[in-house]
Design a protein around this motif. Structure first.
Motif, short mmCIF file in Angstrom:
data_model
loop_
_atom_site.label_atom_id
_atom_site.label_comp_id
_atom_site.label_asym_id
_atom_site.label_seq_id
_atom_site.Cartn_x
_atom_site.Cartn_y
_atom_site.Cartn_z
N MET B 447 10.82 -10.93 0.22
CA MET B 447 11.65 -9.75 0.43
C MET B 447 13.02 -10.14 0.98
O MET B 447 14.05 -9.67 0.49
N MET B 448 13.04 -11.04 1.97
CA MET B 448 14.32 -11.39 2.58
C MET B 448 15.18 -12.23 1.64
O MET B 448 16.39 -12.36 1.84
N ALA B 449 14.55 -12.84 0.63
CA ALA B 449 15.33 -13.58 -0.36
C ALA B 449 15.79 -12.65 -1.48
O ALA B 449 16.45 -13.07 -2.43
N GLY B 450 15.39 -11.36 -1.40
CA GLY B 450 15.83 -10.39 -2.38
C GLY B 450 15.03 -10.39 -3.66
O GLY B 450 15.44 -9.81 -4.65
N ARG B 451 13.87 -11.05 -3.64
CA ARG B 451 13.08 -11.09 -4.86
C ARG B 451 12.01 -10.02 -4.87
O ARG B 451 11.19 -9.95 -5.78
N MET B 452 11.99 -9.18 -3.84
CA MET B 452 10.95 -8.16 -3.74
C MET B 452 11.54 -7.02 -2.91
O MET B 452 12.26 -7.27 -1.95
N THR B 453 11.25 -5.77 -3.29
CA THR B 453 11.75 -4.66 -2.48
C THR B 453 10.78 -4.42 -1.33
O THR B 453 9.63 -4.88 -1.38
N PRO B 454 11.21 -3.69 -0.29
CA PRO B 454 10.28 -3.40 0.82
C PRO B 454 8.99 -2.75 0.33
O PRO B 454 7.91 -3.11 0.80
N ASP B 455 9.10 -1.81 -0.62
CA ASP B 455 7.88 -1.15 -1.11
C ASP B 455 6.93 -2.15 -1.76
O ASP B 455 5.72 -2.12 -1.51
N GLU B 456 7.49 -3.02 -2.59
CA GLU B 456 6.65 -4.03 -3.24
C GLU B 456 6.00 -4.94 -2.20
O GLU B 456 4.83 -5.28 -2.29
N ALA B 457 6.81 -5.34 -1.19
CA ALA B 457 6.29 -6.22 -0.14
C ALA B 457 5.14 -5.56 0.59
O ALA B 457 4.10 -6.18 0.84
N ILE B 458 5.30 -4.28 0.93
CA ILE B 458 4.25 -3.58 1.67
C ILE B 458 2.98 -3.48 0.82
O ILE B 458 1.87 -3.75 1.31
N THR B 459 3.14 -3.12 -0.45
CA THR B 459 1.97 -3.03 -1.33
C THR B 459 1.24 -4.37 -1.39
O THR B 459 0.01 -4.45 -1.32
N LYS B 460 2.03 -5.44 -1.50
CA LYS B 460 1.43 -6.77 -1.62
C LYS B 460 0.71 -7.15 -0.33
O LYS B 460 -0.42 -7.66 -0.36
N ILE B 461 1.36 -6.89 0.81
CA ILE B 461 0.75 -7.24 2.09
C ILE B 461 -0.55 -6.45 2.30
O ILE B 461 -1.56 -6.99 2.74
N GLN B 462 -0.51 -5.15 1.94
CA GLN B 462 -1.71 -4.34 2.10
C GLN B 462 -2.85 -4.91 1.25
O GLN B 462 -4.00 -4.97 1.67
N LYS B 463 -2.49 -5.39 0.06
CA LYS B 463 -3.50 -5.99 -0.82
C LYS B 463 -4.07 -7.26 -0.16
O LYS B 463 -5.29 -7.46 -0.14
N TYR B 464 -3.18 -8.08 0.40
CA TYR B 464 -3.63 -9.30 1.08
C TYR B 464 -4.55 -8.95 2.25
O TYR B 464 -5.58 -9.59 2.46
N ALA B 465 -4.14 -7.92 3.04
CA ALA B 465 -4.94 -7.55 4.21
C ALA B 465 -6.32 -7.05 3.77
O ALA B 465 -7.33 -7.40 4.37
N ASP B 466 -6.34 -6.26 2.69
CA ASP B 466 -7.62 -5.77 2.18
C ASP B 466 -8.51 -6.92 1.72
O ASP B 466 -9.71 -6.94 1.97
N GLU B 467 -7.88 -7.89 1.05
CA GLU B 467 -8.66 -9.04 0.57
C GLU B 467 -9.26 -9.81 1.74
O GLU B 467 -10.41 -10.26 1.69
N THR B 468 -8.47 -9.98 2.82
CA THR B 468 -8.98 -10.69 4.00
C THR B 468 -10.14 -9.92 4.61
O THR B 468 -11.14 -10.50 5.02
N ARG B 469 -10.00 -8.58 4.66
CA ARG B 469 -11.08 -7.77 5.25
C ARG B 469 -12.37 -7.93 4.45
O ARG B 469 -13.45 -7.99 4.99
N ASP B 470 -12.22 -8.00 3.12
CA ASP B 470 -13.41 -8.08 2.27
C ASP B 470 -13.93 -9.50 2.09
O ASP B 470 -14.92 -9.70 1.40
N ASP B 471 -13.23 -10.48 2.68
CA ASP B 471 -13.63 -11.87 2.49
C ASP B 471 -14.67 -12.23 3.55
O ASP B 471 -14.37 -12.33 4.74
N SER B 472 -15.92 -12.43 3.11
CA SER B 472 -16.99 -12.64 4.08
C SER B 472 -16.88 -14.00 4.76
O SER B 472 -17.52 -14.25 5.77
#
Lengths: 307, 479
Positions: B447-472
């Motif tokens: 995002m800070m390099a301008g290759r991703m918008t804040p919305d895209e970054a948030i969606t991606k991070i939420q996906k990462y966080a969900d994956e971590t939660r579901d990773d046994s």
């Protein structure tokens, strides 16, 4: 007599084979065993989980990114390095203009070049990686300063910070660090090719291009093949790990664009405490390596030329 | 010459294979080398408990300490070691202190083999994963140490002499305290007072002022911000407290607890968009995405950029470059106010413990390890640490009568200003891979390099966080 001979030979082989079994075969087998467990690497307490780790590999996007990058390195690095090495070695030994006394010779100043090319080999891998990291520094590095100096103010890439460029930047450093060794190796190989061949070719009017492809390369094939395997293993192994670990964003980034298999093994073991899963990745790395050497051996099989 | 016909290559291969098969049953024996061991507990006898020896340390037993030799060096620990020997003269010559940067590769075999040291500073790039150590019962509960009287005041327990939040940081959801963080780090926006003065400015307390100051700096050819793009997980040092300030600490708690849609909170979006605006308006030093921490700190110390998200170690780490400008006057700022409706007041800052010390479960002399920690938490040792490495310690105080360097003095003032509004996000201790590699490199850096918008970054991070939660395979924590 026959029995005695077996005993005699076995007597000589017991020690080296035992050492080989303990230090090479057993770690291999152990690694395969651990890849079926949930070992953390931090405590002796582990249980067997069957194929869980391997099932996880198939779902793991980072793993596939790492496989992709490792295979890219594996395909390109040997080709580029060996081609450059061959080209330089040829120019140093055979490619020069004809002089009066010698049949063949290198370009002017070839002995100096030989030393220069070998120079990077003297430096250790971390130093080379650090030097390149300085050169790639987008804010005050040599490359962008050079672009500025020649008036290309608009062209100021982020180099290692750009996912499109990062892997190429790392690859360039690896080529630079290794090409010198192959120049020397191939030079040695070329010097053992009899001069008469070249003389005959020249009398027949062959140019440099033809001499290279009709004489030098075929007679050097064994050396090239060895170099190919060696370079391929290097692209999959520790060297790739060291360069990526030191140079890349993250390391492994940006956005997994430089993630390679050995780095992923390291991260899973030492950062995430998942040594069992890491050994599963290691085993898959072993499979990639085996496939690679199998292919190279098969493709490279030719009739050996005696001279 | 005898014939070799009955001994051809194929036979040799077959025999080598046979040897391999023989090696298989032996494997279970050999595997004991790498992960086996353990066995009977081997502990020294306890000593006699007294006022001077509240932990009942065996006075003549040896002590084995391993220190991370990083930004703080190991001299402070050696000085504490000398105090230990002074207190227990019979242990003289048996107290062993070694330091390394490679904590995990040095200690992993010893943990696996069941003979770990008595005290470890588990820090640095090769930090052993705490979640795993706790889950596999490899650590000693430090409660006896916390309940022991402190060195300076026998009427006060060690626990009551520590800064707020330190004990909680060492707990992993239970009553036991597994880790004692010795250093105390203040995170935030670091800057040079004199460089701001050149622009007739002080530290901007609101985001509008921040943008105005950056615009002013840009006209003079100075960038507003820089950050280590190679390690974009430095950005959270000022971004996370910014999120807490906008939306309240609850938002960070939800994020730490990996709750669904925690990152979709409006406060996160507001903070991300504010930072993205820095990029969009060209206030971030060009080339930052390719800099490492030292390179970005160098550019910042040279005055090419005004602000950098960092921690209080920067004063020690970049000391040489900062010293080139004798009027640099290093200071730390809390996140600026985005609007007047922010949930927390200006001054809200991230501060937490660093240099995590642990006493392994199978330590031979666990009491000795805790006693050394107790000595290190005395005023004398704490002052020594502050003087040597210009960083605060977990001991609340110890700065009286010392002339602090500017950055540390500013950090101390920032802590006072924050009062109770100190936030302590835990992602970086609990879920290292998620925080550093996925959120940091995978989204914030992009995002800070301008290759991703804040919305895209948030969606991606939420996906990462969900994956971590579901990773046994990842152990989860709650706060």
């Amino acid at each position: 007599m026959k029995h005695g001979k077996y005993r005699f030979i076995a007597g000589f082989l017991v020690l080296p084979l035992a050492i080989y079994a303990i230090f090479v075969i057993s770690p291999f087998l152990q690694a395969i065993y651990y890849s079926f467990t949930d070992w953390t690497g931090l405590s002796p307490d582990l249980k067997v989980v069957g194929f869980d780790n391997y099932a996880r590999l198939f779902q793991d996007e980072v793993f596939w990114a790492a496989v992709g990058n490792s295979v890219t390195l594996l395909l390109l690095l040997p080709v580029v390095t060996l081609s450059l090495g061959l080209f330089f070695a040829f120019m140093l030994n055979v490619g020069g203009r004809r002089r009066k006394k010698a049949v063949i010779g290198g370009v002017r100043g070839s002995s100096t070049y030989k030393i220069l090319y070998f120079f990077p080999q003297v430096l250790s891998v971390p130093i080379v990686a650090l030097l390149f990291q300085f050169a790639y520094n987008p804010e005050s590095g040599a490359l962008n300063a050079f672009f500025k100096a020649i008036g290309l103010d608009g062209v100021q890439p982020d180099w290692l910070g750009d996912p499109q460029l990062a892997l190429w930047c790392v690859m360039a450093a690896m080529v630079w660090a290794n090409v010198g060794f192959y120049v020397v190796l191939f030079s040695a190989g070329m010097s053992s090719i009899p001069k008469d061949f070249y003389e005959a070719a020249l009398l027949d009017g062959a140019n440099r291009f033809n001499t290279f492809f009709r004489i030098t390369l075929p007679l050097l094939w064994d050396t090239v093949q060895t170099g190919w395997i060696y370079m391929g293993i290097l692209a999959l192994d520790v060297s790739a790990f060291a360069f990526v670990q030191i140079m890349s964003v993250g390391p492994g980034g940006p956005d997994y664009s430089t993630e390679v298999l050995p780095l992923y093994v390291y991260q899973k073991t030492f950062r995430d405490g998942q040594a069992g899963y890491a050994t599963a990745i290691g085993v898959s790395l072993l499979i990639v390596t085996l496939i690679f050497s199998g292919i190279v051996m098969r493709l490279g099989r030719r009739e050996r030329l005696e001279f | 010459m005898g014939s070799t016909s009955e001994f051809n290559r194929r036979d040799l291969v077959k025999r080598a294979a046979a040897l391999g098969i023989v090696a298989v049953p032996a494997m279970s024996v050999l595997s004991a080398c790498a992960s086996g061991g353990g066995g009977a507990e081997d502990k020294v006898e306890k000593g006699t408990k007294s006022a001077k020896n509240p932990l009942a340390v065996n006075e003549s037993a040896g002590l084995d300490v391993v220190i991370f030799d990083g930004g703080f060096g190991d001299k402070y620990a050696k000085d504490a070691q000398a105090l230990y020997v002074k207190a227990f003269p019979k242990a003289d010559g048996k107290v062993k202190l070694s330091s390394t940067q490679k904590i995990q590769s040095t200690l992993q075999p010893r943990f696996n083999g069941g003979n770990p040291p008595d005290l470890v500073d588990n820090s640095g790039a090769e930090q052993m994963d705490f979640g795993t150590l706790v889950a596999k019962d490899q650590l000693t509960d430090l409660t006896p140490l916390l309940d022991a009287p402190s060195v300076d005041d026998p009427n006060k327990k060690v626990r009551d002499t520590l800064r707020p939040g330190v004990v909680e940081m060492g707990q992993f959801g239970g009553k036991e305290t597994w880790i004692l963080y010795y250093a105390y780090t203040v995170y935030g926006v670091w800057y040079s007072r004199s460089n701001l003065q050149k622009l007739d400015a002080e530290y901007p307390e609101t985001w509008d002022d921040m943008l105005a100051l950056c615009a002013k700096a840009k006209k003079k050819g100075v960038a507003g911000w820089t950050y280590p793009g190679k390690y974009p997980y430095y950005l959270p040092f000022s971004l996370y407290p910014f999120i807490a300030k906008i939306g309240g600490e609850e938002v960070l708690k939800k994020i730490d607890n990996l709750e669904p849609n925690a990152w979709k909170d409006p406060a996160v979006k507001a903070a991300f968009e504010a930072y993205y605006e820095l990029y969009r308006k060209g206030y971030v030093l060009k080339g930052s995405p390719g800099l490492d921490h030292l390179q970005s700190q160098k550019a910042w110390a040279e005055g090419k950029a005004l602000f950098i998200p960092n921690g209080s170690w920067v004063e020690n780490e970049s000391a040489k470059q900062i010293a080139k400008n004798p009027h640099f006057d290093l200071a730390v700022g809390a996140p600026s106010s985005l609007s007047s409706s922010d949930k927390m007041p200006y001054g809200t800052i991230w501060a937490s413990g660093g240099e995590p010390y642990i006493v392994p479960r199978k330590a031979r002399n666990a009491e000795g390890g805790m006693e050394l920690l107790r000595i290190m938490l005395s005023k004398q040792s704490a002052q020594n640490f502050i003087k040597q490495v210009s960083s605060l310690t977990s001991l609340n105080g110890g700065t009286e009568g010392l002339k602090l360097p500017p950055g540390l003095a500013s950090a101390q003032a920032a802590l006072q200003k924050a009062g109770q509004n100190i936030v302590n996000p835990r992602l970086q201790d609990w879920y290292v891979a998620l925080q550093k590699e996925r959120i940091g490199v995978g989204a914030l850096g992009e995002m800070m390099a301008g290759r991703m918008t804040p919305d895209e970054a948030i969606t991606k991070i939420q996906k990462y966080a969900d994956e971590t939660r579901d990773d046994s395979s990842v152990k989860k924590y709650k706060r």
